[in-house]
Design an enzyme around this catalytic site. Structure first.
Site, PDB file in Angstrom:
ATOM      1  N   LYS A 175     101.868   9.899 -24.085  1.00 61.20           N
ATOM      2  CA  LYS A 175     102.986  10.647 -24.643  1.00 61.20           C
ATOM      3  C   LYS A 175     102.731  12.115 -24.295  1.00 61.20           C
ATOM      4  O   LYS A 175     102.648  12.990 -25.175  1.00 61.20           O
ATOM      5  CB  LYS A 175     103.029  10.412 -26.165  1.00 61.20           C
ATOM      6  CG  LYS A 175     104.338  10.789 -26.823  1.00 61.20           C
ATOM      7  CD  LYS A 175     105.440   9.782 -26.560  1.00 61.20           C
ATOM      8  CE  LYS A 175     106.747  10.270 -27.140  1.00 61.20           C
ATOM      9  NZ  LYS A 175     107.889   9.432 -26.771  1.00 61.20           N
TER      10      LYS A 175
ATOM     11  N   ASP B 166     106.201   4.715 -25.737  1.00 61.34           N
ATOM     12  CA  ASP B 166     107.306   4.019 -26.413  1.00 61.34           C
ATOM     13  C   ASP B 166     108.041   3.111 -25.420  1.00 61.34           C
ATOM     14  O   ASP B 166     108.369   1.964 -25.720  1.00 61.34           O
ATOM     15  CB  ASP B 166     108.262   5.014 -27.087  1.00 61.34           C
ATOM     16  CG  ASP B 166     108.569   6.224 -26.220  1.00 61.34           C
ATOM     17  OD1 ASP B 166     107.869   6.447 -25.222  1.00 61.34           O
ATOM     18  OD2 ASP B 166     109.530   6.950 -26.541  1.00 61.34           O
TER      19      ASP B 166
ATOM     20  N   ASP C 118      94.854   0.269 -29.284  1.00 65.08           N
ATOM     21  CA  ASP C 118      94.693  -0.576 -30.463  1.00 65.08           C
ATOM     22  C   ASP C 118      96.006  -1.277 -30.786  1.00 65.08           C
ATOM     23  O   ASP C 118      96.074  -2.484 -30.993  1.00 65.08           O
ATOM     24  CB  ASP C 118      94.254   0.314 -31.635  1.00 65.08           C
ATOM     25  CG  ASP C 118      93.921  -0.500 -32.870  1.00 65.08           C
ATOM     26  OD1 ASP C 118      93.460  -1.640 -32.725  1.00 65.08           O
ATOM     27  OD2 ASP C 118      94.151   0.008 -33.986  1.00 65.08           O
TER      28      ASP C 118
END
Ligand code: ATP
Length: 355
Positions: A187, A220, A244
């Site tokens: 990101k 995303d 994770d």
């Protein structure tokens, strides 16, 4: 090898893994080491030094899940082990298995997660503490930023050094396992100075591997692709927290946490463990699915050069799933942990017998 049975369902599934590995004839001498809640109650620490010493001695370990009690002041044993042993890369394969329902016919993704940096580095400031007050003052004077007085703060460091080694590991892994593409998730448009380092370093290092395709994708959008077109993905390379989350997402695509194996690897030591946690809701009931730790055991055998035993285990797991006769409740069956493990062990013995 060191064996850490762990908490919750850990002892049940670890025993299952031992049974299956024994059925392959691989000669493993287990050095059993307790860590986790029971040890913490007895000795005041969930991770006694002797556990680390055992792994340093044996270099390789198989580990059940260890719970991190929330708010007890104990650091996560899992995070502590990764940091103490410098296990900087987590490898989590998600492979569509026969017999299990899945939205997608073809899923074959490996997630490689950076394991030591990012929001897991342990740099945390408690809400209301004097240290956080000083940090808030500094941030106000350095950057003109106001951190709310009732906030807690976790710091996200991502370094060039930390990223470089996991990128090298990921591309080497791709080459060794015939994987043609590495996709980096980030990101970097929002976290320019942490994810930005990860993305830029990965792109720079990728140039040394012209035979492996490199692409980057915002995290995303990557989550959307994992859910909607997993067949477009091969090897995912992710910073710690995204790794994770996305590895559980991938596990969900191929049958759930009960079948998702994993490894934590560094240059010196290797620790194999299932992706799932201690599952306190089903602990002690004999209902846990042993496949995740059994397949982690197969990854361990591969690592030890026991490729044949590893293949026998994978074939045996696939046969048992295909026949659907000994499945645990999470897979829609009624078998116990031991029952499913026994079926896998019997299949393994059968495969060996007919070879
Ligand atoms: P922890 O705090 O140790 O992470 P948790 O319960 O938050 O524990 P998991 O242990 O990963 O997280 O469990 C999430 C869910 O998946 C639970 O409902 C659990 O029962 C289920 N689950 C996890 N592992 C297995 C398994 N091996 N077999 C069957 N169900 C499992």
């Amino acid at each position: 090898m060191t064996l850490i049975p762990g908490d919750g369902i850990g002892p049940e599934v670890s025993e299952a893994a031992r049974m299956v590995i024994a059925a392959t004839g691989a000669q493993i001498e287990w050095d059993i080491q307790e860590a986790g809640a029971a040890v913490a109650a007895r000795e005041g620490t969930p991770l006694p030094d002797r556990v680390i010493e055992s792994i340093r001695r044996n270099r390789t370990a198989l580990k059940g899940p260890i719970a991190t009690p929330v708010g007890t002041g104990f650091r996560s044993v899992n995070v502590a082990l990764r940091q103490e042993l410098d296990l900087f890369a987590a490898v989590r394969p998600a492979l569509k298995l026969p017999g299990l329902p899945s939205r997608h016919p073809r899923v074959d993704i490996v997630v490689i997660r950076e394991n030591t940096e990012d929001l897991y580095a342990g740099i945390e400031f408690e809400r209301g503490s004097a240290e956080l007050q000083r940090l808030r003052d500094e941030l106000r004077s350095l950057a003109g930023l106001d951190v709310p007085a009732d906030a807690g703060v976790t710091v996200k460091p991502i370094s060039i050094t930390g990223t470089r080694r996991v990128v090298a590991f990921a591309f080497d892994f791709a080459r060794r396992h015939g994987r043609g593409k590495v996709t980096v998730g980030h990101k970097a448009n929002i976290m320019r100075f942490s994810d930005g380092v990860f993305l830029r370093t990965a792109a720079e290092e990728a140039a040394a591997y012209p035979d492996v395709e490199f692409e980057s994708c915002q995290i995303d959008e990557l989550a959307l692709r994992v859910a909607s077109e997993p067949e477009s993905l091969d090897l995912l390379l992710l910073p710690n927290l995204y790794g994770d989350i996305v590895s559980d997402l991938c596990a969900g695509l191929v049958g759930g946490l009960g079948v998702a194996p994993g490894a934590n690897l560094g240059w010196e030591y290797a620790l194999f463990e299932p992706v799932h946690g201690s599952a306190p809701d089903i602990a002690g009931k004999g209902a846990a699915n042993p496949v995740a730790i059994v397949l982690s055991g197969a990854m361990m055998l591969d690592h030890l050069g026991e490729g044949r035993a590893a293949r026998v285990i994978r074939d045996a797991v696939q046969s048992v799933l295909r026949e659907s006769s000994a499945l645990t409740p999470d897979l829609g069956g009624t078998a116990s942990t031991e029952g499913m493990a026994r079926a896998i062990a019997d299949k393994a013995a059968e495969v060996l017998g007919s070879a």
